[in-house]
Design a protein around this motif. Structure first.
Motif, PDB file in Angstrom:
ATOM      1  N   TYR A 174       0.899  -1.319  -0.009  1.00 15.14           N
ATOM      2  CA  TYR A 174       0.029  -0.106   0.147  1.00 15.14           C
ATOM      3  C   TYR A 174       0.883   1.191  -0.090  1.00 15.14           C
ATOM      4  N   SER A 175       1.897   1.179   0.773  1.00 19.88           N
ATOM      5  CA  SER A 175       2.841   2.396   0.753  1.00 19.88           C
ATOM      6  C   SER A 175       3.258   2.812  -0.731  1.00 19.88           C
ATOM      7  N   LEU A 176       3.881   1.871  -1.342  1.00 21.76           N
ATOM      8  CA  LEU A 176       4.420   1.873  -2.652  1.00 21.76           C
ATOM      9  C   LEU A 176       3.441   2.150  -3.493  1.00 21.76           C
ATOM     10  N   MET A 177       2.278   1.727  -3.469  1.00 20.85           N
ATOM     11  CA  MET A 177       1.211   1.999  -4.489  1.00 20.85           C
ATOM     12  C   MET A 177       0.770   3.515  -4.246  1.00 20.85           C
ATOM     13  N   LYS A 178       0.701   3.905  -2.898  1.00 21.66           N
ATOM     14  CA  LYS A 178       0.472   5.464  -2.677  1.00 21.66           C
ATOM     15  C   LYS A 178       1.394   6.279  -3.346  1.00 21.66           C
ATOM     16  N   LEU A 179       2.651   5.952  -3.440  1.00 24.33           N
ATOM     17  CA  LEU A 179       3.767   6.765  -3.853  1.00 24.33           C
ATOM     18  C   LEU A 179       3.547   6.707  -5.613  1.00 24.33           C
ATOM     19  N   ALA A 180       3.216   5.622  -6.017  1.00 19.77           N
ATOM     20  CA  ALA A 180       2.844   5.472  -7.537  1.00 19.77           C
ATOM     21  C   ALA A 180       1.777   6.261  -7.734  1.00 19.77           C
ATOM     22  N   SER A 181       0.717   6.073  -7.177  1.00 10.34           N
ATOM     23  CA  SER A 181      -0.566   7.180  -7.456  1.00 10.34           C
ATOM     24  C   SER A 181      -0.373   8.604  -7.386  1.00 10.34           C
ATOM     25  N   LYS A 197       5.293   8.347 -21.720  1.00 15.31           N
ATOM     26  CA  LYS A 197       3.936   8.145 -21.634  1.00 15.31           C
ATOM     27  C   LYS A 197       3.864   6.470 -21.202  1.00 15.31           C
ATOM     28  N   GLU A 198       4.552   5.776 -21.986  1.00 18.34           N
ATOM     29  CA  GLU A 198       4.781   4.253 -21.994  1.00 18.34           C
ATOM     30  C   GLU A 198       5.210   3.947 -20.697  1.00 18.34           C
ATOM     31  N   ALA A 199       6.086   4.472 -19.946  1.00 20.11           N
ATOM     32  CA  ALA A 199       6.467   4.209 -18.736  1.00 20.11           C
ATOM     33  C   ALA A 199       5.680   4.650 -17.636  1.00 20.11           C
ATOM     34  N   GLU A 205      -0.276   0.149 -15.024  1.00 14.37           N
ATOM     35  CA  GLU A 205      -0.550  -1.293 -15.133  1.00 14.37           C
ATOM     36  C   GLU A 205      -0.250  -1.961 -13.917  1.00 14.37           C
ATOM     37  N   LEU A 206       1.169  -1.930 -13.387  1.00 18.01           N
ATOM     38  CA  LEU A 206       1.552  -2.825 -12.140  1.00 18.01           C
ATOM     39  C   LEU A 206       0.798  -2.145 -11.067  1.00 18.01           C
ATOM     40  N   ARG A 207       0.601  -1.006 -10.699  1.00 13.68           N
ATOM     41  CA  ARG A 207      -0.108  -0.577  -9.793  1.00 13.68           C
ATOM     42  C   ARG A 207      -1.453  -1.053  -9.516  1.00 13.68           C
ATOM     43  N   THR A 208      -2.204  -1.004 -10.642  1.00 18.09           N
ATOM     44  CA  THR A 208      -3.462  -1.724 -10.757  1.00 18.09           C
ATOM     45  C   THR A 208      -3.534  -3.089 -10.276  1.00 18.09           C
ATOM     46  N   LEU A 228       7.453  -4.872  -5.387  1.00 14.03           N
ATOM     47  CA  LEU A 228       7.701  -3.465  -4.876  1.00 14.03           C
ATOM     48  C   LEU A 228       8.909  -2.912  -5.433  1.00 14.03           C
ATOM     49  N   ARG A 229       9.758  -3.700  -5.663  1.00 16.62           N
ATOM     50  CA  ARG A 229      11.222  -3.192  -6.133  1.00 16.62           C
ATOM     51  C   ARG A 229      10.849  -2.825  -7.874  1.00 16.62           C
ATOM     52  N   ALA A 230      10.170  -3.582  -8.419  1.00 11.65           N
ATOM     53  CA  ALA A 230       9.959  -3.331  -9.834  1.00 11.65           C
ATOM     54  C   ALA A 230       8.817  -2.019  -9.910  1.00 11.65           C
ATOM     55  N   LEU A 231       7.776  -2.074  -8.785  1.00 13.50           N
ATOM     56  CA  LEU A 231       7.186  -0.583  -8.926  1.00 13.50           C
ATOM     57  C   LEU A 231       8.018   0.686  -8.538  1.00 13.50           C
ATOM     58  N   PHE A 232       8.917   0.517  -7.566  1.00 13.74           N
ATOM     59  CA  PHE A 232       9.548   1.683  -7.252  1.00 13.74           C
ATOM     60  C   PHE A 232      10.641   1.885  -8.441  1.00 13.74           C
ATOM     61  N   ALA A 233      11.273   1.083  -9.227  1.00 13.07           N
ATOM     62  CA  ALA A 233      12.033   1.176 -10.196  1.00 13.07           C
ATOM     63  C   ALA A 233      11.340   2.023 -11.424  1.00 13.07           C
ATOM     64  N   LEU A 234      10.068   1.643 -11.629  1.00 15.86           N
ATOM     65  CA  LEU A 234       9.298   2.249 -12.757  1.00 15.86           C
ATOM     66  C   LEU A 234       9.092   3.702 -12.273  1.00 15.86           C
TER      67      LEU A 234
END
Length: 270
Positions: A174-181, A197-199, A205-208, A228-234
């Motif tokens: 949830y913490s990483l999803m909030k960052l991505a949001s 735009k692709e990034a 997509e990963l957050r969803t 989580l590492r993948a989401l933070f990298a994105l």
């Protein structure tokens, strides 16, 4: 708190900012106040014991002056750690749609994020917070050089549940999803090139996907760290691509995952 470039890890030992007299920081004492003081409105901090209001905006200068890539702030609850990180985020972070004035509906500001981003308007609105601060008045060169220049990635682990491995993973996710949001809503489409735009689409997509599986009992939480590492990298690659500036990472409650898992059967996994 970390200052870094994409995918680079800090090899050096962190600088610890705490109560030690040799720590590279401003005085955080609740009973003895020293140095420049000013009432700041937005960033004046009223101490619990003395009732004095202290300007803590100079923490931005102390943070930038340290040569370490990682700064660990250690002090008990109520000593202003989160308050200091709020100042750092507001001062350094690049402007986004979140900084634009909100539409007023029946006298109340709307929660809907504005659909446009005017950098000058957003920056002027942020600057009002610092109008009467010591940082603005006494260090104008530093202020102009660093104000709204770096993306700030804020991760907050303070509210993780101290129950079991699944709830711990959910809290971190949830913490990483909030960052991505936050960053998926930071810019308008016309401010991004095709690669950005692709990034953004990949990040969304990963957050969803994580959001849909967060409460799925069949979800493989053993792979939580990889996701989580993948989401933070994105996220980090995206903000660097847009801003072309080094980014600052703030982790509130950085020790929370360790405290939650200490002595538990899932300690090794954590």
């Amino acid at each position: 708190m970390t200052v870094s470039e994409p995918r680079q890890s800090a090899a050096a030992d962190p600088v610890v900012i705490g109560r030690d007299k040799d720590s590279p920081t401003v005085d955080y004492s609740q009973t003895k106040i020293s140095g420049s003081m000013a009432y700041t409105g937005g960033f004046g901090h009223t101490t619990r014991h003395s009732g004095a209001t202290v300007d803590r905006t100079l923490v931005c200068k102390a943070f930038m002056d340290t040569e370490a890539k990682v700064v660990r702030v250690c002090s008990p609850d109520g000593f202003g750690k989160c308050f200091a990180t709020s100042i750092i985020k507001k001062f350094f972070s690049v402007v986004t749609r979140h900084d634009m004035p909100r539409e007023s509906i029946s006298g109340y500001n709307s929660n809907e994020i504005p659909s446009t981003l005017d950098p000058e308007v957003a920056r002027a609105g942020r600057a009002k917070i610092f109008e009467s601060t010591v940082l603005r008045q006494e260090l104008p060169v530093f202020f102009d050089e660093h104000f709204c220049r770096h993306p700030v990635l804020l991760i907050d682990f303070r509210y993780m549940h101290n129950v079991n491995f699944v709830l711990m993973c959910r809290g971190m996710t949830y913490s990483l999803m909030k960052l991505a949001s936050f960053w998926t809503e930071a810019y308008t489409q016309d401010q991004l090139d095709s690669a950005q735009k692709e990034a953004l689409a990949s990040m969304t997509e990963l957050r969803t996907e994580l959001n849909e599986n967060l409460y799925n009992p069949q979800f493989d939480f053993d792979n939580c760290g990889d996701n989580l590492r993948a989401l933070f990298a994105l996220v980090s690659d995206f903000v660097f691509s847009v801003s072309k500036q080094r980014y600052i990472v703030i982790v509130r409650g950085y020790d929370r995952p360790l405290c939650v898992s200490a002595g538990k059967p899932f300690e090794d996994k954590a």
